[in-house]
Design a protein around this motif. Structure first.
Motif, PDB file in Angstrom:
ATOM      1  N   ASN B 256      -3.118  -1.159  -1.533  1.00 21.59           N
ATOM      2  CA  ASN B 256      -1.893  -0.414  -1.224  1.00 21.59           C
ATOM      3  C   ASN B 256      -0.670  -1.319  -1.261  1.00 21.59           C
ATOM      4  O   ASN B 256      -0.649  -2.367  -0.612  1.00 21.59           O
ATOM      5  CB  ASN B 256      -1.970   0.159   0.195  1.00 21.59           C
ATOM      6  CG  ASN B 256      -3.225   0.970   0.404  1.00 21.59           C
ATOM      7  OD1 ASN B 256      -3.439   1.967  -0.268  1.00 21.59           O
ATOM      8  ND2 ASN B 256      -4.091   0.519   1.314  1.00 21.59           N
ATOM      9  N   LEU B 257       0.371  -0.867  -1.961  1.00 25.55           N
ATOM     10  CA  LEU B 257       1.606  -1.649  -2.052  1.00 25.55           C
ATOM     11  C   LEU B 257       2.686  -1.027  -1.179  1.00 25.55           C
ATOM     12  O   LEU B 257       2.973   0.171  -1.294  1.00 25.55           O
ATOM     13  CB  LEU B 257       2.076  -1.688  -3.522  1.00 25.55           C
ATOM     14  CG  LEU B 257       3.340  -2.506  -3.800  1.00 25.55           C
ATOM     15  CD1 LEU B 257       3.101  -3.994  -3.532  1.00 25.55           C
ATOM     16  CD2 LEU B 257       3.807  -2.278  -5.238  1.00 25.55           C
ATOM     17  N   VAL B 258       3.304  -1.864  -0.333  1.00 21.15           N
ATOM     18  CA  VAL B 258       4.483  -1.455   0.446  1.00 21.15           C
ATOM     19  C   VAL B 258       5.487  -2.622   0.413  1.00 21.15           C
ATOM     20  O   VAL B 258       5.386  -3.503  -0.443  1.00 21.15           O
ATOM     21  CB  VAL B 258       4.120  -1.060   1.899  1.00 21.15           C
ATOM     22  CG1 VAL B 258       3.482   0.339   1.945  1.00 21.15           C
ATOM     23  CG2 VAL B 258       3.183  -2.076   2.531  1.00 21.15           C
ATOM     24  N   GLN B 259       6.422  -2.632   1.333  1.00 19.03           N
ATOM     25  CA  GLN B 259       7.462  -3.665   1.284  1.00 19.03           C
ATOM     26  C   GLN B 259       7.841  -4.126   2.682  1.00 19.03           C
ATOM     27  O   GLN B 259       7.618  -3.414   3.653  1.00 19.03           O
ATOM     28  CB  GLN B 259       8.705  -3.120   0.570  1.00 19.03           C
ATOM     29  CG  GLN B 259       9.333  -1.903   1.263  1.00 19.03           C
ATOM     30  CD  GLN B 259      10.399  -1.214   0.415  1.00 19.03           C
ATOM     31  OE1 GLN B 259      11.481  -1.748   0.243  1.00 19.03           O
ATOM     32  NE2 GLN B 259      10.054  -0.054  -0.118  1.00 19.03           N
ATOM     33  N   THR B 260       8.453  -5.317   2.759  1.00 14.00           N
ATOM     34  CA  THR B 260       9.007  -5.744   4.047  1.00 14.00           C
ATOM     35  C   THR B 260      10.405  -5.149   4.173  1.00 14.00           C
ATOM     36  O   THR B 260      10.938  -4.566   3.226  1.00 14.00           O
ATOM     37  CB  THR B 260       9.111  -7.279   4.137  1.00 14.00           C
ATOM     38  OG1 THR B 260      10.131  -7.707   3.214  1.00 14.00           O
ATOM     39  CG2 THR B 260       7.789  -7.948   3.804  1.00 14.00           C
ATOM     40  N   LEU B 261      10.990  -5.331   5.354  1.00 17.06           N
ATOM     41  CA  LEU B 261      12.362  -4.870   5.561  1.00 17.06           C
ATOM     42  C   LEU B 261      13.300  -5.493   4.544  1.00 17.06           C
ATOM     43  O   LEU B 261      14.331  -4.920   4.193  1.00 17.06           O
ATOM     44  CB  LEU B 261      12.836  -5.277   6.970  1.00 17.06           C
ATOM     45  CG  LEU B 261      12.402  -4.399   8.146  1.00 17.06           C
ATOM     46  CD1 LEU B 261      13.043  -4.924   9.424  1.00 17.06           C
ATOM     47  CD2 LEU B 261      12.811  -2.960   7.915  1.00 17.06           C
ATOM     48  N   GLU B 262      12.943  -6.687   4.059  1.00 16.10           N
ATOM     49  CA  GLU B 262      13.801  -7.370   3.083  1.00 16.10           C
ATOM     50  C   GLU B 262      13.359  -7.115   1.649  1.00 16.10           C
ATOM     51  O   GLU B 262      13.825  -7.775   0.725  1.00 16.10           O
ATOM     52  CB  GLU B 262      13.816  -8.867   3.388  1.00 16.10           C
ATOM     53  CG  GLU B 262      14.323  -9.143   4.797  1.00 16.10           C
ATOM     54  CD  GLU B 262      14.732 -10.604   5.004  1.00 16.10           C
ATOM     55  OE1 GLU B 262      14.616 -11.413   4.061  1.00 16.10           O
ATOM     56  OE2 GLU B 262      15.154 -10.913   6.124  1.00 16.10           O
ATOM     57  N   GLY B 263      12.410  -6.184   1.480  1.00 18.37           N
ATOM     58  CA  GLY B 263      12.019  -5.805   0.133  1.00 18.37           C
ATOM     59  C   GLY B 263      10.975  -6.698  -0.516  1.00 18.37           C
ATOM     60  O   GLY B 263      10.704  -6.579  -1.711  1.00 18.37           O
ATOM     61  N   THR B 264      10.338  -7.579   0.230  1.00 21.44           N
ATOM     62  CA  THR B 264       9.264  -8.400  -0.327  1.00 21.44           C
ATOM     63  C   THR B 264       8.009  -7.544  -0.463  1.00 21.44           C
ATOM     64  O   THR B 264       7.663  -6.795   0.459  1.00 21.44           O
ATOM     65  CB  THR B 264       8.971  -9.593   0.615  1.00 21.44           C
ATOM     66  OG1 THR B 264      10.202 -10.251   0.905  1.00 21.44           O
ATOM     67  CG2 THR B 264       7.980 -10.559  -0.027  1.00 21.44           C
ATOM     68  N   PRO B 265       7.317  -7.650  -1.594  1.00 22.13           N
ATOM     69  CA  PRO B 265       6.095  -6.855  -1.766  1.00 22.13           C
ATOM     70  C   PRO B 265       5.010  -7.253  -0.761  1.00 22.13           C
ATOM     71  O   PRO B 265       4.797  -8.446  -0.522  1.00 22.13           O
ATOM     72  CB  PRO B 265       5.634  -7.196  -3.189  1.00 22.13           C
ATOM     73  CG  PRO B 265       6.831  -7.758  -3.880  1.00 22.13           C
ATOM     74  CD  PRO B 265       7.646  -8.428  -2.815  1.00 22.13           C
ATOM     75  N   ALA B 266       4.368  -6.238  -0.217  1.00 23.10           N
ATOM     76  CA  ALA B 266       3.270  -6.494   0.719  1.00 23.10           C
ATOM     77  C   ALA B 266       2.093  -5.615   0.340  1.00 23.10           C
ATOM     78  O   ALA B 266       2.259  -4.422   0.065  1.00 23.10           O
ATOM     79  CB  ALA B 266       3.716  -6.208   2.153  1.00 23.10           C
ATOM     80  N   ILE B 267       0.928  -6.227   0.283  1.00 17.85           N
ATOM     81  CA  ILE B 267      -0.287  -5.461   0.002  1.00 17.85           C
ATOM     82  C   ILE B 267      -1.090  -5.368   1.296  1.00 17.85           C
ATOM     83  O   ILE B 267      -1.450  -6.388   1.880  1.00 17.85           O
ATOM     84  CB  ILE B 267      -1.113  -6.119  -1.125  1.00 17.85           C
ATOM     85  CG1 ILE B 267      -0.304  -6.100  -2.430  1.00 17.85           C
ATOM     86  CG2 ILE B 267      -2.433  -5.388  -1.312  1.00 17.85           C
ATOM     87  CD1 ILE B 267      -1.015  -6.702  -3.625  1.00 17.85           C
ATOM     88  N   ILE B 268      -1.298  -4.143   1.719  1.00 19.04           N
ATOM     89  CA  ILE B 268      -1.931  -3.884   3.018  1.00 19.04           C
ATOM     90  C   ILE B 268      -3.224  -3.158   2.711  1.00 19.04           C
ATOM     91  O   ILE B 268      -3.209  -1.998   2.303  1.00 19.04           O
ATOM     92  CB  ILE B 268      -1.024  -2.952   3.859  1.00 19.04           C
ATOM     93  CG1 ILE B 268       0.403  -3.487   3.961  1.00 19.04           C
ATOM     94  CG2 ILE B 268      -1.627  -2.679   5.220  1.00 19.04           C
ATOM     95  CD1 ILE B 268       0.555  -4.621   4.906  1.00 19.04           C
ATOM     96  N   HIS B 269      -4.356  -3.806   2.946  1.00 21.70           N
ATOM     97  CA  HIS B 269      -5.605  -3.193   2.466  1.00 21.70           C
ATOM     98  C   HIS B 269      -6.827  -3.695   3.239  1.00 21.70           C
ATOM     99  O   HIS B 269      -7.128  -4.882   3.234  1.00 21.70           O
ATOM    100  CB  HIS B 269      -5.789  -3.525   0.970  1.00 21.70           C
ATOM    101  CG  HIS B 269      -6.777  -2.645   0.273  1.00 21.70           C
ATOM    102  ND1 HIS B 269      -7.725  -3.140  -0.577  1.00 21.70           N
ATOM    103  CD2 HIS B 269      -6.954  -1.297   0.309  1.00 21.70           C
ATOM    104  CE1 HIS B 269      -8.445  -2.130  -1.056  1.00 21.70           C
ATOM    105  NE2 HIS B 269      -7.991  -1.000  -0.530  1.00 21.70           N
ATOM    106  N   GLY B 270      -7.532  -2.772   3.870  1.00 22.39           N
ATOM    107  CA  GLY B 270      -8.733  -3.122   4.636  1.00 22.39           C
ATOM    108  C   GLY B 270      -8.367  -3.600   6.015  1.00 22.39           C
ATOM    109  O   GLY B 270      -7.376  -4.316   6.188  1.00 22.39           O
ATOM    110  N   GLY B 271      -9.153  -3.192   7.035  1.00 17.28           N
ATOM    111  CA  GLY B 271      -8.782  -3.586   8.389  1.00 17.28           C
ATOM    112  C   GLY B 271      -9.957  -3.800   9.317  1.00 17.28           C
ATOM    113  O   GLY B 271     -10.088  -3.094  10.311  1.00 17.28           O
TER     114      GLY B 271
END
Lengths: 345, 345, 345, 345
Positions: B256-271
């Motif tokens: 899953n691709l999302v972003q930080t408040l500053e627009g940096t790409p973040a991949i959030i996957h598995g927990g």
């Protein structure tokens, strides 16, 4: 002859992006929340500002059911496609399938043959997550209830008189009747408990019969979950659960837009069983479809004596709906079956 | 001072469409499966064809935890944002939160203050449905197992030696220990049973440690679920469950691709939880991040003695990873707390 | 007016040693197994060798019952005492009470006022241990059954189809429905289970309807306890339980001799409930009484429409008995009660 | 070589009537409550009025046990017989066996060979009903406790914190751990529950350590059965159960008189397990034996490190007893076994 899946997989190649389907109904791209490229939720903020004559709602029902199903969905899809081919602005409104029966005998709920809703596989699996959200909201209420009893039980709830059941979106007979809260003092309160399939859950019925989010919250708060030791009913509202439940259901409450094999818009939303609940798609979806199209083709589960009765007496009353026509599906197979011909024929 | 939610809600207005975030990493729009406008799954079919130097992986860990958390996630996000501001092609790789704790004390897992991943509320609720899919796959195996015993038990499974547990994405102590299969002959087989929170489930751990779908299927098939009356282990493979489980997990397996408040790409996957499982995001996500970026900032749950050990000894070995640097978070509060200062200070 | 207990305690002082009561019926001391000085079992080895005319059996029954009881027992005792006073060799044959109701509302089963069997307190408590022996034999069969399943289940018994219930000589609603065999692999097999009060147990009914020890053993072996997975019945005989059960019942099977307040011999033996079982004392006791006396006064539980029917259709057929007369007790209170007069009057 | 049972059955023919055995100790017939002709309870009303020197108590214990048992009982019986043959007024004091192990591997608890207590079969079965009475009293308290919770729970008892267990005089693993109170509102309160074998029950221990009926009632009232929701202990006394329990135990509390094969008087009374309880016969029996005889031979269960320690530290302190001698049984077999020789030798 091709199987449903072969037809669906072939058709998948010609599927139109969901924004094109939305555009057919005048929905701008920013009001569509895409789930991949071929499914979308229609934002609750979207309102059709163009004035138009009231939509005509056509109910598809059937004579008594047979084990193989009646053909209601294929007739609904075919009728919708036909109206669309005649140039009528048409929306098909159906229930969304639960995961449960998918892994069982019966197969999905997206039609069959050339009268299908696509992407079939997605619709039959997680789709846009509505059933998961409903399952979560349902089980959150159960957890809050048991937690209330565990934490001191100020409401004086009798654990033997909990009438609310947990939900799982799966055919799992093992969970129908159980004793929960075992494992000593820190692990809840022992009581008789059980899971229903999500399609048969209280929250599913509530979800489908609510007009909007505020109404949903209000209806959730009125769910009776248990009785006190002195026989008074306890509701979700007494546990102040409706807010958190509504948060879990907020996104799910937006109706889902997909298409038929012929590109006719279809709104698939809500999936209560017709035997134990009322068996129609959501009021939210039907209302939105009436706002968007001139003809709305919808379906009620089971036979006319059960599903159509519930549609007329429950759903129509609840949303103030007067269907313009009813189609009664009476397949040769069903007539023979109910006339006593052996099932195998 | 603004709360996390106020900051997040304010920032939401400046969120960039997820296709723009994807573009930063060179991912074309057709390889992104959007979930609304600000979340997307990166299609498993996407391969970065541009050759580039190997990515540097930075692990963020911490000294022993405090009840309030250590600040690992905020440091990870801040470090990622800083590297991006320096012009480095950076990807932040984090775990996705489970619903369970969201309704508990601790709050979500998307950072805080100005070092947040957004859209925070979505991430903390259903997000892209991964945890629901994992829950479903986990419970499908349980249902198949009990159904096998119920239908004649050809594998000779001892119901008292079922070691596999059901899962629910909720903090629900009532379901930890139960007796299931009650209600007579048609409702399963009576046995001691129980639910774990999804983050602590066997399928979650398997999901996170698999390199690709084929590897996932293979790993799922090796899950030991029970023992026979004569002590032989029974696996998911013996029940031929891995195929159906993998179907349920297929979409979820795309990162899953999302972003930080500053627009940096973040991949959030598995927990997976760090105490009971290994506590890191998926191998699939970390591998993809290394393919996409030059710097990958990731995090291991709990303190260095637990989470970082597991990261190095389990995840790194499994995927052949050598982290280039490790950041050890040691907040003043944690130092004071472990030095014996009263929690309230 | 004296209470029943005051009368009984006063009478206790004039109680005759049980050997004197036995002597009235011609039973030598060595054929009496004393339990204290005022109760005895009549040895199974005793046979009356004196030829005499066949005894006349008088059945005491009543119109529909009232909550307070009908007076059947007091009439039986009074009638027996009267016949004895007329010089007739009379034996009263009654059921022995279970401990259960003793600690409940209703009180014992040894008559009341001046028409009592004594020593009342002993009779209402453990008496000569018959109910304990029946409880033990009943539960031994249950333990053997569960042990068989636990040890490998060669008979292929379906634990969900165990129809045999455990017994306890106590009013204990907590044990009516339970899940047993919990606690893991070494502690049995989880299944739905439950306890009945001993008076309602299968062994009690079998005990009362058997003609002698050999017949008892045969009847015990025919008790159906469960069904196999393929639907075949499993009996106590399949588990070879009847031998050990008969050992536990051997002593209990000897009828118990006590006396009325007026010194008339009374045989109190067996106590099945009249609603769920057949509600009369043992065939062994009635047969022995007919061998010993010229008049035998006995009683059938509940009203004539239930208890007397069962006496005639079950017990009489089973032992080839033709009662010479029936006394129908119709108290003024019962007539008024059934005529609609308020219970308080 | 004859088996124990053959020896016992042969000896049975020469058994002396129990009144003769009582007479040896100066007990008049009216103070003996016979159970058949060869067992009797010694009435609590009996007091030895003849003054005599204090009895000498000899404890028989053993080195660590072997699976086959140590020979403590045969030594006790043999020693008692020998003292009697020397003309000493001797009483042997032993525990009474529970039914449970009788149907298991180990056999009864009445000695073996020519050093037996008779009538062995009776002693090993129901004997004089003491264990049944203890079982009933134990379960009455459990029923009163659950009934209290069911009827409104004025004492605020937490069903998860019931620490008192039910009892059954049988080896029945199926009942060790269960969930009771199922079946809805009218059938108790669901909770985790379980049965111990009677020899391991709380009431058995209490019964054996009480000096007289008044002391028994007092001790019963102090049994802790549960805790309230706020952690306060609840006793049998809080439930006012001790009176009814004592009624059930009254007769059982009188010590039982039987004889050895050689006609030496033996008092067999109370049978707590030595591992879980203190493992000696009742204080009431030992006190009475000391009143009746000049030499009292008694035994403590298990090895010296467990049973004798408990005898000295618990029973002796409780009754103010100073044993005059201790016999330590060390059989060749036990020495070899503990020295490492294979069990089969």
């Amino acid at each position: 002859m091709k199987t449903d899946i072969e037809i669906a997989q072939h058709a998948q190649k010609q599927m139109k992006p969901i924004v094109e389907i939305g555009a057919k109904l005048g929905i701008p791209a920013e009001s569509l929340l895409p789930y991949g490229h071929y499914k979308a939720k229609i934002s609750a903020t979207y309102k059709n500002s163009v004035s138009k004559p009231a939509a005509k709602v056509i109910l598809v029902t059937a004579i008594s059911p047979t084990p193989a199903g009646e053909g209601k969905t294929t007739v609904s899809v075919g009728l919708g496609d036909a109206l669309a081919k005649l140039g009528k602005k048409t929306v098909i409104c159906l229930r969304e399938p639960s995961l449960g029966p998918v892994f069982g005998v019966k197969g999905g709920a997206a039609g069959g043959g050339y009268a299908q809703i696509i992407p079939m596989e997605d619709i039959n699996l997680h789709f846009t997550g509505d059933l998961h959200a409903i399952t979560s909201a349902n089980n959150l209420l159960a957890a809050l209830l048991d937690n209330h009893i565990h934490q001191g039980n100020i409401l004086n709830i009798d654990p033997r008189q909990v009438v609310y059941r947990r939900a799982i979106d799966m055919n799992d007979r093992q969970l129908r009747f159980l004793t929960s809260g075992l494992g000593g003092k820190t692990n809840g309160i022992p009581r008789e408990d059980g899971f229903d399939i999500t399609a048969a859950s209280e929250v599913m019925a509530t979800f489908c019969l609510s007009r909007n989010l505020a109404d949903l919250k209000e209806n959730l708060s009125r769910i009776v979950v248990a009785y006190t030791y002195d026989g008074k009913p306890i509701t979700a509202g007494d546990l102040q659960a409706q807010g958190a439940m509504a948060v879990l259901l907020k996104e799910a409450f937006d109706p889902n837009l997909v298409q038929t094999l012929e590109g006719t818009p279809a709104i698939i939303h809500g999936g209560p069983f017709a035997d134990i609940a009322h068996g129609c798609n959501t009021i939210a979806a039907t209302s939105l479809a009436m706002e968007l199209g001139d003809y709305v083709v919808t379906e009620a589960g089971f036979g006319a004596d059960l599903g159509a009765e519930k549609f007329i007496n429950i759903k129509c009353r609840k949303m103030g709906l007067n269907p313009s026509a009813t189609v009664l599906v009476a397949s040769i197979r069903a007539l023979k079956y109910h006339g006593g011909v052996d099932k195998a024929n």
